[in-house]
Write an enzyme that holds these catalytic residues in place. Sequence first.
Site, mmCIF file in Angstrom:
data_model
loop_
_atom_site.group_PDB
_atom_site.id
_atom_site.type_symbol
_atom_site.label_atom_id
_atom_site.label_comp_id
_atom_site.label_asym_id
_atom_site.label_seq_id
_atom_site.Cartn_x
_atom_site.Cartn_y
_atom_site.Cartn_z
ATOM 1 C CB THR A 210 -8.736 -4.467 -12.591
ATOM 2 O OG1 THR A 210 -10.072 -3.973 -12.498
ATOM 3 C CG2 THR A 210 -8.071 -3.861 -13.823
ATOM 4 C CG ASN A 211 -13.407 -6.618 -13.947
ATOM 5 O OD1 ASN A 211 -14.065 -5.670 -14.352
ATOM 6 N ND2 ASN A 211 -13.397 -6.991 -12.673
ATOM 7 N NE ARG A 212 -12.515 -5.418 -22.467
ATOM 8 C CZ ARG A 212 -13.262 -5.768 -23.495
ATOM 9 N NH1 ARG A 212 -13.471 -7.036 -23.756
ATOM 10 N NH2 ARG A 212 -13.817 -4.854 -24.262
ATOM 11 C CB SER A 213 -16.451 -3.720 -15.050
ATOM 12 O OG SER A 213 -17.463 -2.839 -14.620
#
Length: 402
Positions: A210-213
Amino acid sequence: MNPLEGKRIALGVTGSIAAYKAAEIASKLTQAGSHVDVILTESAERFISPLTFSSVTGHKAYTDKDLWGGEGHVIHIGIGQNSDLLLIAPCSATTIARLAHGLGDNLLSVTALAAKCPIMIAPAMDGGMYAHAATQTNLRILKERGIDILGPASGHLASGQLGVGRMMEPNEIFDHVNFHFSRGNALAGKKVVVTAGGTQESIDPVRRITNRSSGKQGYAVAQAALNAGADVVLITAPTALQAPYGCQVVAVTTAQEMLEAVLQHQDSSHALIMAAAVADYRPTLSAEHKIKKHDNALSLTLEPTQDILLRVAEEKEKSGFPKYVIGFAAETQDLLTNAKKKLSEKRLDMIVGNDVTGKDAGFGVDTNRVSLLFSDGSQQNLALGSKLGVGETIIEHIISWS
Ligand code: CTP
């Protein structure tokens, strides 16, 4: 843009242990720009003083003493007829019965009889009183009369028992009132689709990419669109946030699920705002069982996901919808060059260029610093501000094009 600015709200407070929470409601509505006239019943005064309310609203709070004073008639007719909303929170079983049967034996109930505005009530009582046939019949009468009934919620009651009867929390009541006043605003009847959060791609049953959003900017855009009166569809990857009240929430996990949800809502939408951080790659295979540890290096093979905005542009050629498409560009270098490239490649009306390297902007924080780039080549640089402020500016542009 602020639905509560300049509204006149009569807040009735009745005899319930939840009466102290009404001070928070009065305070929040006042801070949001509304004029709040508080009316306490005699029983409410046993739980909380009028002084508390006059302190948070900045003007007199009314009690039954005012009904029998020289100006009694003027007060209830005045408040009843000049208010934009009569909110009774907490609303006891007795006041519910008074309203259902049209009694006017205290200042609050005569004000309700004189009211020309919508009425909302937030019931609060013990579970047994709420479940009682008399209360249920009275509530049914009020519902049929068009009175909006908020809650009640379930949980711990003053009696120490668990059950249904707790007053809805002040922030939720505030959100209902805010939503109520937003409905006639500029984007009324228009569907606005907002995507938010970081998509997640499965590696095996216990791991994912996933990512840091955090989803904060997307949720703020959704709130701004709601405040502008739009029918908002919030397509969201998993986040820790509470969706703004009034959105239709579509929960997704992967980039593919987000693509399908966006395409499903594209046809009838006025605007699409892609604030989500969508995975560009996913594991070619998601392992059926947990991948076990070895001494050797582990390679994951990734395959590209589809670009949602490119697919939307293709579909828009055929259907003409969404009328307006807005993307985000989260960048760590060459912000404007990269954002301009995406603006034209993805055939957007506007792109929100977001430098995510600062501590006060981008992922996870409540503030943001962005540049808006438009398809006609123009540009607007916004100073550091709240994410809601950024959302409002984006929505103001959509309103100006509409
Ligand atoms: N986006 C999309 N579909 C994807 C990836 C991104 O629709 N598969 C959207 C994002 O929601 C955003 C815009 O495209 O509105 C730009 O996303 P960004 O991640 O900044 O750019 P990418 O196109 O993925 O390019 P890169 O990762 O190389 O910067």
